[in-house]
Design a protein around this motif. Sequence first.
Motif, PDB file in Angstrom:
ATOM      1  N   VAL A 192       0.833  -1.191   0.000  1.00  0.00           N
ATOM      2  CA  VAL A 192       0.000   0.000   0.000  1.00  0.00           C
ATOM      3  C   VAL A 192       0.871   1.245   0.000  1.00  0.00           C
ATOM      4  CG1 VAL A 192      -0.187   0.206   2.511  1.00  0.00           C
ATOM      5  CG2 VAL A 192      -2.023   1.105   1.066  1.00  0.00           C
ATOM      6  N   ALA A 193       0.402   2.277  -0.676  1.00  0.00           N
ATOM      7  CA  ALA A 193       1.043   3.591  -0.659  1.00  0.00           C
ATOM      8  C   ALA A 193       0.062   4.594  -0.074  1.00  0.00           C
ATOM      9  CB  ALA A 193       1.449   4.018  -2.061  1.00  0.00           C
ATOM     10  N   VAL A 194       0.599   5.544   0.683  1.00  0.00           N
ATOM     11  CA  VAL A 194      -0.209   6.614   1.268  1.00  0.00           C
ATOM     12  C   VAL A 194       0.474   7.936   0.950  1.00  0.00           C
ATOM     13  CG1 VAL A 194      -1.245   7.552   3.367  1.00  0.00           C
ATOM     14  CG2 VAL A 194      -0.882   5.074   3.159  1.00  0.00           C
ATOM     15  N   PHE A 195      -0.301   8.913   0.473  1.00  0.00           N
ATOM     16  CA  PHE A 195       0.279  10.226   0.198  1.00  0.00           C
ATOM     17  C   PHE A 195      -0.818  11.284   0.186  1.00  0.00           C
ATOM     18  CE2 PHE A 195      -0.518   8.130  -3.868  1.00  0.00           C
ATOM     19  CZ  PHE A 195      -1.178   9.083  -4.613  1.00  0.00           C
ATOM     20  N   THR A 196      -0.389  12.529   0.299  1.00  0.00           N
ATOM     21  CA  THR A 196      -1.298  13.676   0.285  1.00  0.00           C
ATOM     22  C   THR A 196      -1.347  14.274  -1.115  1.00  0.00           C
ATOM     23  OG1 THR A 196      -0.836  14.176   2.601  1.00  0.00           O
ATOM     24  CG2 THR A 196      -1.713  15.960   1.266  1.00  0.00           C
ATOM     25  N   ALA A 197      -2.532  14.706  -1.514  1.00  0.00           N
ATOM     26  CA  ALA A 197      -2.712  15.376  -2.808  1.00  0.00           C
ATOM     27  C   ALA A 197      -3.743  16.486  -2.647  1.00  0.00           C
ATOM     28  CB  ALA A 197      -3.167  14.383  -3.869  1.00  0.00           C
ATOM     29  N   GLU A 198      -3.780  17.398  -3.603  1.00  0.00           N
ATOM     30  CA  GLU A 198      -4.855  18.387  -3.632  1.00  0.00           C
ATOM     31  C   GLU A 198      -6.195  17.672  -3.776  1.00  0.00           C
ATOM     32  OE1 GLU A 198      -4.163  21.147  -6.741  1.00  0.00           O
ATOM     33  OE2 GLU A 198      -2.234  21.848  -5.954  1.00  0.00           O
ATOM     34  N   ASN A 199      -7.260  18.312  -3.337  1.00  0.00           N
ATOM     35  CA  ASN A 199      -8.581  17.692  -3.419  1.00  0.00           C
ATOM     36  C   ASN A 199      -9.111  17.784  -4.841  1.00  0.00           C
ATOM     37  OD1 ASN A 199     -11.067  16.572  -2.977  1.00  0.00           O
ATOM     38  ND2 ASN A 199     -11.720  18.035  -1.414  1.00  0.00           N
ATOM     39  N   LEU A 200      -8.453  17.062  -5.712  1.00  0.00           N
ATOM     40  CA  LEU A 200      -8.823  17.124  -7.130  1.00  0.00           C
ATOM     41  C   LEU A 200     -10.111  16.370  -7.425  1.00  0.00           C
ATOM     42  CD1 LEU A 200      -7.770  14.113  -8.338  1.00  0.00           C
ATOM     43  CD2 LEU A 200      -5.575  15.234  -7.967  1.00  0.00           C
ATOM     44  N   LEU A 201     -10.650  15.632  -6.453  1.00  0.00           N
ATOM     45  CA  LEU A 201     -11.926  14.942  -6.638  1.00  0.00           C
ATOM     46  C   LEU A 201     -13.093  15.718  -6.032  1.00  0.00           C
ATOM     47  CD1 LEU A 201     -10.882  11.263  -5.814  1.00  0.00           C
ATOM     48  CD2 LEU A 201     -10.775  12.479  -7.994  1.00  0.00           C
ATOM     49  N   ASP A 202     -12.798  16.857  -5.395  1.00  0.00           N
ATOM     50  CA  ASP A 202     -13.836  17.683  -4.754  1.00  0.00           C
ATOM     51  C   ASP A 202     -14.667  16.886  -3.749  1.00  0.00           C
ATOM     52  OD1 ASP A 202     -13.157  20.036  -6.129  1.00  0.00           O
ATOM     53  OD2 ASP A 202     -14.317  19.397  -7.872  1.00  0.00           O
ATOM     54  N   LEU A 203     -14.026  16.015  -2.994  1.00  0.00           N
ATOM     55  CA  LEU A 203     -14.728  15.260  -1.959  1.00  0.00           C
ATOM     56  C   LEU A 203     -14.994  16.161  -0.762  1.00  0.00           C
ATOM     57  CD1 LEU A 203     -12.795  11.856  -1.969  1.00  0.00           C
ATOM     58  CD2 LEU A 203     -15.001  12.382  -3.028  1.00  0.00           C
ATOM     59  N   ALA A 204     -16.152  15.999  -0.146  1.00  0.00           N
ATOM     60  CA  ALA A 204     -16.534  16.794   1.017  1.00  0.00           C
ATOM     61  C   ALA A 204     -16.965  15.841   2.138  1.00  0.00           C
ATOM     62  CB  ALA A 204     -17.653  17.768   0.677  1.00  0.00           C
ATOM     63  N   ASP A 205     -16.051  15.581   3.069  1.00  0.00           N
ATOM     64  CA  ASP A 205     -16.329  14.704   4.213  1.00  0.00           C
ATOM     65  C   ASP A 205     -16.891  13.362   3.763  1.00  0.00           C
ATOM     66  OD1 ASP A 205     -15.550  16.798   5.919  1.00  0.00           O
ATOM     67  OD2 ASP A 205     -17.567  17.639   5.897  1.00  0.00           O
ATOM     68  N   TRP A 206     -16.356  12.843   2.689  1.00  0.00           N
ATOM     69  CA  TRP A 206     -16.877  11.606   2.102  1.00  0.00           C
ATOM     70  C   TRP A 206     -15.713  10.762   1.590  1.00  0.00           C
ATOM     71  CZ3 TRP A 206     -21.829   9.997   2.383  1.00  0.00           C
ATOM     72  CH2 TRP A 206     -22.207   8.890   1.623  1.00  0.00           C
ATOM     73  N   GLN A 207     -15.738   9.479   1.935  1.00  0.00           N
ATOM     74  CA  GLN A 207     -14.710   8.557   1.466  1.00  0.00           C
ATOM     75  C   GLN A 207     -15.158   7.860   0.185  1.00  0.00           C
ATOM     76  OE1 GLN A 207     -13.520   5.690   4.369  1.00  0.00           O
ATOM     77  NE2 GLN A 207     -12.863   7.220   5.870  1.00  0.00           N
ATOM     78  N   VAL A 208     -14.168   7.533  -0.653  1.00  0.00           N
ATOM     79  CA  VAL A 208     -14.416   6.759  -1.865  1.00  0.00           C
ATOM     80  C   VAL A 208     -13.425   5.596  -1.886  1.00  0.00           C
ATOM     81  CG1 VAL A 208     -14.373   6.756  -4.376  1.00  0.00           C
ATOM     82  CG2 VAL A 208     -15.266   8.744  -3.156  1.00  0.00           C
ATOM     83  N   TRP A 209     -13.961   4.396  -2.093  1.00  0.00           N
ATOM     84  CA  TRP A 209     -13.137   3.195  -2.170  1.00  0.00           C
ATOM     85  C   TRP A 209     -13.366   2.533  -3.517  1.00  0.00           C
ATOM     86  CZ3 TRP A 209      -9.827   1.826   1.822  1.00  0.00           C
ATOM     87  CH2 TRP A 209      -9.961   2.602   2.981  1.00  0.00           C
ATOM     88  N   ILE A 210     -12.286   2.088  -4.129  1.00  0.00           N
ATOM     89  CA  ILE A 210     -12.374   1.491  -5.455  1.00  0.00           C
ATOM     90  C   ILE A 210     -11.603   0.179  -5.478  1.00  0.00           C
ATOM     91  CG2 ILE A 210     -10.393   2.846  -6.277  1.00  0.00           C
ATOM     92  CD1 ILE A 210     -11.780   2.847  -9.060  1.00  0.00           C
ATOM     93  N   ARG A 211     -12.145  -0.801  -6.185  1.00  0.00           N
ATOM     94  CA  ARG A 211     -11.490  -2.099  -6.322  1.00  0.00           C
ATOM     95  C   ARG A 211     -11.542  -2.504  -7.783  1.00  0.00           C
ATOM     96  NH1 ARG A 211     -10.748  -6.444  -2.642  1.00  0.00           N
ATOM     97  NH2 ARG A 211      -9.276  -7.884  -3.636  1.00  0.00           N
ATOM     98  N   ASP A 212     -10.387  -2.875  -8.320  1.00  0.00           N
ATOM     99  CA  ASP A 212     -10.300  -3.296  -9.716  1.00  0.00           C
ATOM    100  C   ASP A 212      -9.335  -4.469  -9.779  1.00  0.00           C
ATOM    101  OD1 ASP A 212     -10.384  -3.553 -12.421  1.00  0.00           O
ATOM    102  OD2 ASP A 212      -9.460  -1.625 -12.884  1.00  0.00           O
ATOM    103  N   GLY A 213      -9.876  -5.678  -9.786  1.00  0.00           N
ATOM    104  CA  GLY A 213      -9.015  -6.857  -9.757  1.00  0.00           C
ATOM    105  C   GLY A 213      -8.253  -6.942  -8.448  1.00  0.00           C
ATOM    106  N   ASP A 214      -6.928  -7.055  -8.543  1.00  0.00           N
ATOM    107  CA  ASP A 214      -6.111  -7.175  -7.334  1.00  0.00           C
ATOM    108  C   ASP A 214      -5.526  -5.832  -6.902  1.00  0.00           C
ATOM    109  OD1 ASP A 214      -4.179  -6.728  -9.233  1.00  0.00           O
ATOM    110  OD2 ASP A 214      -2.999  -8.513  -8.798  1.00  0.00           O
ATOM    111  N   ALA A 215      -6.086  -4.737  -7.401  1.00  0.00           N
ATOM    112  CA  ALA A 215      -5.601  -3.405  -7.028  1.00  0.00           C
ATOM    113  C   ALA A 215      -6.790  -2.539  -6.593  1.00  0.00           C
ATOM    114  CB  ALA A 215      -4.878  -2.741  -8.201  1.00  0.00           C
ATOM    115  N   GLY A 216      -6.482  -1.475  -5.887  1.00  0.00           N
ATOM    116  CA  GLY A 216      -7.547  -0.577  -5.446  1.00  0.00           C
ATOM    117  C   GLY A 216      -7.059   0.373  -4.387  1.00  0.00           C
TER     118      GLY A 216
END
Length: 369
Positions: free
Chosen positions: A181-205
């Motif tokens: 797993v990698a963890v890093f900070t980025a600008e809020n380029l997804l415009d999320l507001a107090d909301w988590q998004v989780w994605i799964r695609d095969g063996d990655a996500g």
Amino acid sequence: MTTVLISGASVAGPALAYWLHRHGLTPTVVERAPAPRPGGQAIDVRGVALDVAERMDMLEPLRRVRTRMRGMSVLDGDGAEIMRTTEHTYSSGPLDGDDIEVLREDLTGLLYERTAASTEYLFGDSIAALEQDEHGVRVEFERAAPRTFDLVIGADGLHSTVRRLAFGPEAGFTRHLGMYVAVFTAENLLDLADWQVWIRDGDAGGGIYPARGNTELRVNLGFASEPLAFDHRDLDAQRRILAERLGGMRWEIPRLLSAMWKAPDFYFDAMAQIHLPSWSRGRITLAGDAGYCASPLSGQGTSLALVGAYVLAAELAAADGDHRRAFARYERRMRPFAERNQALATENPGGPASQESVDLAKNAIALDG
């Protein structure tokens, strides 16, 4: 007065320094980084660890900086929403529970504030060699002059230098859990507001959530893999691994991978656990991830660190200078708790442990035992 060198200034190290000072011992913390490390994912303080935080007068400060998620969405590989909930999140559990989720740097900042005046910190340095006898442990540092301490405690994480020097190569104690797993900070380029998004695609996500008043994102991306050989200090090499492994993912992953190259706090490592037959060798012992890493998959690494620090310091104080008795009692009390929490990471491969298991594990020790 007993002098104690602690390696590592994340959670277990400063927490241990706090309690050692409270019990009349003299702590010194050595940390390879030049200052308390920024960044990191959201972490949880749960169950009995909340009692430790309360005894440190940290409970209200933690509540003030806790994350404020409204819920989460789960997406397929194309970014289509397949599930949403406002009752819980994968990172913190039930949103109406008593447990507290905070950013790692907020917790470590609070711990540093509470110990800076009473603890000697040696930032930008590391232990190079350890030599112990019946009187103490002679420590050679990479930069500072050699010194002798009564005790040395490794609280320096999954890749503990103290554990390697005192117990042997890391490979003998590591149990790989099949993921990176990698963890890093980025600008809020997804415009999320107090909301988590989780994605799964095969063996990655991964999981992405906003922080700092929705002004930035904390990005967690990973993939399944057998153990990989890489330099733990070569961040660009680690970025290349992640970019290669996730290069075929869709949705917003390409934008997030692009942002990864500018992140000042990039972290990458295996999901792994540490299992040792004994946590102590003479005047040297281990705390937190160095001794019993449960991995982020357990959600309990922070709580283990806080509770382990409290128990170890209490046993040293109660043993009246007999470190052998203190270390034995510390391990006897903490090992069942650590093992029960480690089991959370493997209970449900590919998903979180049941809430019932979490509730039982997070309270499976008495602080005043």
